[in-house]
Design an enzyme around this catalytic site. Structure first.
Site, mmCIF file in Angstrom:
data_model
loop_
_atom_site.group_PDB
_atom_site.id
_atom_site.type_symbol
_atom_site.label_atom_id
_atom_site.label_comp_id
_atom_site.label_asym_id
_atom_site.label_seq_id
_atom_site.Cartn_x
_atom_site.Cartn_y
_atom_site.Cartn_z
ATOM 1 N N SER A 83 0.875 -1.186 0.000
ATOM 2 C CA SER A 83 0.000 0.000 0.000
ATOM 3 C C SER A 83 0.903 1.224 0.000
ATOM 4 C CB SER A 83 -0.837 0.004 1.288
ATOM 5 O OG SER A 83 -1.550 1.216 1.433
ATOM 6 N N TYR A 108 -2.221 -1.204 10.534
ATOM 7 C CA TYR A 108 -2.233 -1.299 9.063
ATOM 8 C C TYR A 108 -0.910 -0.780 8.484
ATOM 9 C CZ TYR A 108 -3.977 -1.049 4.266
ATOM 10 O OH TYR A 108 -4.144 -1.222 2.911
ATOM 11 N N LYS A 137 2.003 -2.863 6.425
ATOM 12 C CA LYS A 137 2.343 -2.569 5.023
ATOM 13 C C LYS A 137 3.804 -2.138 4.866
ATOM 14 C CE LYS A 137 -1.713 -3.662 3.327
ATOM 15 N NZ LYS A 137 -1.865 -4.865 2.482
HETATM 16 N N1 LIG Z 1 -8.663 -0.440 -1.674
HETATM 17 C C1 LIG Z 1 -7.669 0.356 -1.370
HETATM 18 O O1 LIG Z 1 -7.796 1.583 -1.436
HETATM 19 C C2 LIG Z 1 -6.336 -0.230 -0.985
HETATM 20 C C3 LIG Z 1 -5.216 0.619 -0.934
HETATM 21 C C4 LIG Z 1 -3.983 0.078 -0.600
HETATM 22 C C5 LIG Z 1 -3.845 -1.268 -0.350
HETATM 23 N N2 LIG Z 1 -4.942 -2.079 -0.396
HETATM 24 C C6 LIG Z 1 -4.741 -3.500 -0.147
HETATM 25 O O2 LIG Z 1 -5.316 -4.246 -1.208
HETATM 26 C C7 LIG Z 1 -5.538 -5.589 -0.778
HETATM 27 C C8 LIG Z 1 -6.871 -6.059 -1.290
HETATM 28 O O3 LIG Z 1 -7.911 -5.368 -0.612
HETATM 29 P P1 LIG Z 1 -9.142 -4.698 -1.363
HETATM 30 O O4 LIG Z 1 -8.925 -3.234 -1.344
HETATM 31 O O5 LIG Z 1 -9.420 -5.359 -2.642
HETATM 32 O O6 LIG Z 1 -10.309 -4.970 -0.264
HETATM 33 P P2 LIG Z 1 -11.509 -6.007 -0.252
HETATM 34 O O7 LIG Z 1 -12.028 -5.973 1.156
HETATM 35 O O8 LIG Z 1 -12.453 -5.687 -1.353
HETATM 36 O O9 LIG Z 1 -10.801 -7.400 -0.542
HETATM 37 C C9 LIG Z 1 -9.986 -8.033 0.433
HETATM 38 C C10 LIG Z 1 -10.309 -9.513 0.431
HETATM 39 O O10 LIG Z 1 -9.476 -10.154 1.419
HETATM 40 C C11 LIG Z 1 -10.279 -11.131 2.070
HETATM 41 N N3 LIG Z 1 -9.732 -11.495 3.378
HETATM 42 C C12 LIG Z 1 -9.795 -10.797 4.547
HETATM 43 N N4 LIG Z 1 -9.224 -11.487 5.532
HETATM 44 C C13 LIG Z 1 -8.772 -12.647 4.991
HETATM 45 C C14 LIG Z 1 -8.079 -13.767 5.512
HETATM 46 N N5 LIG Z 1 -7.744 -13.843 6.811
HETATM 47 N N6 LIG Z 1 -7.756 -14.768 4.664
HETATM 48 C C15 LIG Z 1 -8.107 -14.706 3.358
HETATM 49 N N7 LIG Z 1 -8.778 -13.682 2.814
HETATM 50 C C16 LIG Z 1 -9.097 -12.656 3.619
HETATM 51 C C17 LIG Z 1 -11.646 -10.488 2.166
HETATM 52 O O11 LIG Z 1 -12.676 -11.441 2.406
HETATM 53 C C18 LIG Z 1 -11.751 -9.807 0.813
HETATM 54 O O12 LIG Z 1 -12.367 -10.644 -0.140
HETATM 55 C C19 LIG Z 1 -5.394 -5.569 0.745
HETATM 56 O O13 LIG Z 1 -4.131 -6.118 1.090
HETATM 57 C C20 LIG Z 1 -5.425 -4.082 1.068
HETATM 58 O O14 LIG Z 1 -4.728 -3.791 2.265
HETATM 59 C C21 LIG Z 1 -6.184 -1.581 -0.698
#
Ligand SMILES: NC(=O)c1ccc[n+]([C@@H]2O[C@H](COP(=O)([O-])OP(=O)(O)OC[C@H]3O[C@@H](n4cnc5c(N)ncnc54)[C@H](O)[C@@H]3O)[C@@H](O)[C@H]2O)c1
Length: 281
Positions: free
Chosen positions: A142, A153, A157
């Site tokens: 991230s 968080y 990261k």
């Molecule tokens: N969306 C953003 O703005 C953003 C920005 C920076 C980083 N991220 C990172 O992107 C990655 C994906 O997240 P996203 O934004 O698509 O969110 P999201 O919530 O849509 O998807 C995350 C998925 O991870 C699954 N999950 C949660 N805990 C879990 C576990 N213990 N085991 C297996 N699966 C699990 C959830 O069920 C979900 O389907 C994450 O690592 C998040 O930190 C997101």
């Protein structure tokens, strides 16, 4: 890895958001895909959608925080497709956005999923990629992995950025044929702001961290930034191209990257850090 057709990708956190988009993108590139997630019903839906592209697609319910569960994911992938080539360690949770002290359970939940999930992914899949002398690991970090923040968080990261870069140097130095990419998204329109849906009972918010009005404002701000973020499909294209071009950094938001320059300048000039300028907006 230039030719993905007929090869196999494993994606964690594939029932939603970016992981789901990665699975879709790799299936469109002709890959078999193992989608894994802790949320079973949404995983089934995602598998059905991705399978429409006509490649081999299976779902495996997995808790990336649990060593045995990730072992089972690796075994299932080999069982189904005989090999794994691309691994996206992507599952993640936001944890508390509260200003007050976090509970031990809060810290543990976020670090277990966001950091240990990646560590388990390396532990289980890296030996497979090394043995075949071919493959690519994409870790979802991230921008929070580069910028200051007093949260579990941010800690998770920063750690993911560090071990991903370390892995990249090791793979290069040893000429293993295994590529590594570090995805550092800004805001992307996913369900990450609702990640408490997966909060285990053991990490229920403690009395200490009852939300204040400021916490509620912070939560609403994050939800607004996420829901108005980039479409996950655009990030999936970037990830696909980074794998085929062998690129390490994947940044989705160059305005936030500019804030890194401020951080590096303050280090080079040995001055106390100023708050990142994007926090002013
Ligand atoms: N969306 C953003 O703005 C953003 C920005 C920076 C980083 N991220 C990172 O992107 C990655 C994906 O997240 P996203 O934004 O698509 O969110 P999201 O919530 O849509 O998807 C995350 C998925 O991870 C699954 N999950 C949660 N805990 C879990 C576990 N213990 N085991 C297996 N699966 C699990 C959830 O069920 C979900 O389907 C994450 O690592 C998040 O930190 C997101």
């Amino acid at each position: 890895m230039q030719d993905l057709n007929g090869k196999t990708a494993v994606v964690t956190g594939a029932a939603s958001g970016m992981g789901r988009a990665f699975a879709d993108r790799f299936a469109r590139a002709g890959m078999n895909v193992v989608l894994s997630d802790i949320e079973a019903p949404r995983l089934d839906e995602a598998v059905a959608d991705v399978a429409a592209h006509g490649t081999g697609v299976v779902g495996q319910v997995t808790d990336v925080a649990d060593a045995d569960s990730v072992d089972e994911l690796g075994a299932r992938a080999l069982d189904e497709f005989g090999a794994v080539h691309v691994v996206c360690n992507n599952a993640g949770v936001a944890g508390s956005v509260r200003g007050g002290p976090l509970s031990v359970a809060d810290w543990k939940w976020v670090l277990d999923v966001n950091l240990w999930g990646v560590i388990h992914g390396h532990r289980v899949f890296l030996p497979m990629l090394l043995e075949q002398g071919e493959g690519h690991i994409v870790n979802t970090a991230s921008m929070a992995g580069h910028l200051p923040g007093h949260s579990a968080y941010t800690a998770s990261k920063w750690a993911v950025v560090g071990i991903t870069q370390g892995l990249y140097h090791q793979m290069q130095a040893e000429r293993t044929g295994v590529g590594v990419s570090c995805l550092c998204p800004g805001f992307v329109a996913t369900e990450i702001h609702n990640s408490d849906r997966n909060r285990p009972e053991a990490a229920a918010p403690s009395a200490l961290s009852a939300p204040t009005p400021e916490d509620e404002m912070r939560r609403a701000f994050m939800a607004e930034m996420v829901t108005s973020g980039r479409p996950p499909a655009e990030v999936a294209d970037m990830v696909h191209d980074a794998v085929t071009d062998g690129r390490f950094w994947i940044f989705t938001d160059l305005a936030l990257v500019a804030a890194l320059a401020e951080k590096h300048d303050s280090i080079m000039e040995n001055r106390n850090p100023a708050p990142p300028s994007f926090l002013d907006s």
